[in-house]
Write a protein that holds these residues in place. Structure first.
Motif, short mmCIF file in Angstrom:
data_model
loop_
_atom_site.label_atom_id
_atom_site.label_comp_id
_atom_site.label_asym_id
_atom_site.label_seq_id
_atom_site.Cartn_x
_atom_site.Cartn_y
_atom_site.Cartn_z
N ALA A 3 -3.61 0.70 -8.74
CA ALA A 3 -2.92 0.40 -7.48
C ALA A 3 -3.48 -0.89 -6.89
CB ALA A 3 -3.11 1.55 -6.50
N ALA A 14 -7.16 7.38 0.02
CA ALA A 14 -7.09 7.28 -1.43
C ALA A 14 -7.89 8.36 -2.16
CB ALA A 14 -7.52 5.88 -1.88
N ASP A 18 -6.41 10.90 -4.86
CA ASP A 18 -6.96 10.88 -6.22
C ASP A 18 -7.33 12.29 -6.69
OD1 ASP A 18 -6.69 8.14 -6.43
OD2 ASP A 18 -8.72 7.73 -5.69
N GLY A 21 -3.57 14.80 -5.50
CA GLY A 21 -2.25 14.35 -5.89
C GLY A 21 -1.13 14.87 -5.01
N ALA A 47 1.03 7.39 -1.59
CA ALA A 47 1.50 8.02 -2.83
C ALA A 47 2.62 7.20 -3.46
CB ALA A 47 1.98 9.44 -2.53
N TYR A 50 1.09 4.46 -5.39
CA TYR A 50 0.62 5.00 -6.67
C TYR A 50 1.79 5.17 -7.64
CZ TYR A 50 -4.19 6.16 -5.31
OH TYR A 50 -5.51 6.10 -4.93
N GLN A 55 1.13 5.81 -11.45
CA GLN A 55 0.15 6.89 -11.40
C GLN A 55 0.75 8.21 -10.90
OE1 GLN A 55 -3.49 5.67 -9.44
NE2 GLN A 55 -3.30 3.59 -10.19
#
Length: 222
Positions: A3, A14, A18, A21, A47, A50, A55
């Motif tokens: 990111a 974050a 991580d 989720g 999100a 991401y 991700q």
């Protein structure tokens, strides 16, 4: 792909994203739409960043965010419908929902509740409390849920798009988006003030006594 560098509010969330989720997104968005002032909107934008970096899944993120927003607002409605006034008197001050503001909100909701529920998520404060007020004012369930679903889809779609397409410009774009939200809050507050003044003027102009006065006639003969 990693990111891009994140601005302060996003960087602070974050580690939570991580570790958990979609669950972190779902829980915070749910609470943010159910009276509790948590950073649900912020983690949704994070999100989406991401997702733009590969991700997270974009469709999965949208599904979680929309479902959580609908469910949170629906629970707030149930709370308002079953014990809203008591809830407001006890906890309302923590989300700036005083009894006086509740009285004004009830009058406004009876006239334009559907529009308020649809657009409320884009304004901090209204996002957390619109379901509660809708339930307290006994807005019809089907009408509320339709506005709730439309509002959730618009809100989640907008902020997901902001994060997803921002890329390396997320810092600048996020700050501009927050500035836009502050301006929207000012516009909403000004509109509410104008409507309140208009209602007050109407009450001043209307007769205080609604009874009809009949002129007295003497019963004398000719």
């Amino acid at each position: 792909m990693a990111a891009p560098p994140l601005p302060g509010p996003l960087a602070q969330l974050a580690p939570l994203l991580d570790d958990y989720g979609y669950l972190a997104v779902g829980v915070l968005v749910f609470l943010d739409n159910c009276v509790v002032p948590v950073p649900g909107q912020t983690i949704l934008v994070l999100a989406a960043v991401y997702a733009g970096a590969g991700q997270l899944s974009l469709p999965g993120l949208l599904l979680v965010a929309v479902a959580a927003a609908i469910a949170g607002d629906a629970l707030a409605y149930v709370i308002g419908r079953t014990g809203g006034l008591a809830f407001v008197h006890r906890w309302g001050r923590y989300v700036r929902l005083t009894p006086e503001r509740m009285d004004r909100a009830e009058s406004f909701f009876r006239r334009r509740g559907g529009l308020v529920v649809t657009g409320a998520r884009f304004v901090d404060g209204l996002r957390q409390t619109n379901g509660l007020v809708a339930g307290t004012t006994e807005m019809p369930w089907r009408r509320f849920m339709l506005a709730n679903a439309v509002g959730a889809a618009l809100w989640a779609g907008t902020w997901t798009a902001v994060g997803y397409f921002a890329g390396s410009n997320i810092d600048t774009l996020y700050r501009e988006a927050v500035r836009y939200q502050v301006l929207l809050l000012v516009v909403v507050a000004a509109l509410a003030l104008l409507l309140a003044v208009r209602a007050w003027l109407r009450r001043r102009r209307s007769p205080r006594d609604g009874s009809v006065r009949i002129p007295h006639q003497d019963d004398g003969g000719d």
